[in-house]
Design a protein around this motif. Structure first.
Motif: not given
Length: 166
Positions: A68-74
């Motif tokens: 989830i964190k990786a997707e939000s950063i992307k």
């Protein structure tokens, strides 16, 4: 005359009895009333039933916090790039850029509306952004500090130009 009347009555009664017996079918059968349906038959439409197809449930895998964190950063990175803004390795720096852009947009609206109440509300946002900026400068590394400084110089020029229009 009494006899004559009796005989006539008897003859009439026998004639009535004999006349009823001339139809052999009525002697043996009881009369039944036949009911005829005078209404036209209603034809119900035949509905073809389709077989029920059960849909398979799509089981979505639960995302981990890291995913989830990786997707939000992307997503945040793409958003900043689409607006022509700098991106950073550190997520807090990109969040700061996004918040600062919102602050500048609100500042622009306040200047255009010449609304002093909006300026008072913006002072709280300015204080929070200043604290956030100081924290960021301590956590960013060399090249990213320079990138952040260039960004802040550009935004300072924009805010000065807006303030001059007041």
């Amino acid at each position: 005359m009494k006899n004559f009347l009796k005989i006539t009555c008897c003859l009439l009664a026998t004639t009535a009895i004999v006349s009823c017996k001339q139809d052999p079918k009525t002697d043996k059968m009881e009369l039944q009333e036949q009911v005829e349906d005078t209404l036209p038959a209603v034809v119900e439409p035949v509905v073809e039933e389709k077989p029920v197809v059960k849909k398979k449930k799509v089981v979505k895998k639960k995302k981990t916090k890291a995913q989830i964190k990786a997707e939000s950063i992307k997503k945040l990175t793409l958003e900043l790039k689409s607006k022509g803004l700098p991106t950073f390795n550190e997520t807090p720096a990109m969040i700061y850029i996004k918040n600062y852009e919102k602050y500048v947009a609100d500042y622009r609206k306040a200047v255009e509306a010449n609304d002093m109440d909006s300026f008072l509300k913006l002072s709280d946002a300015s204080s929070a952004l200043t604290r956030q900026y100081r924290t960021l400068l301590n956590s960013l590394e060399g090249e990213e500090v320079a990138k952040m400084s260039r960004y802040m110089q550009e935004k300072s020029k924009q805010i000065d130009a807006l303030s001059a229009n007041m």
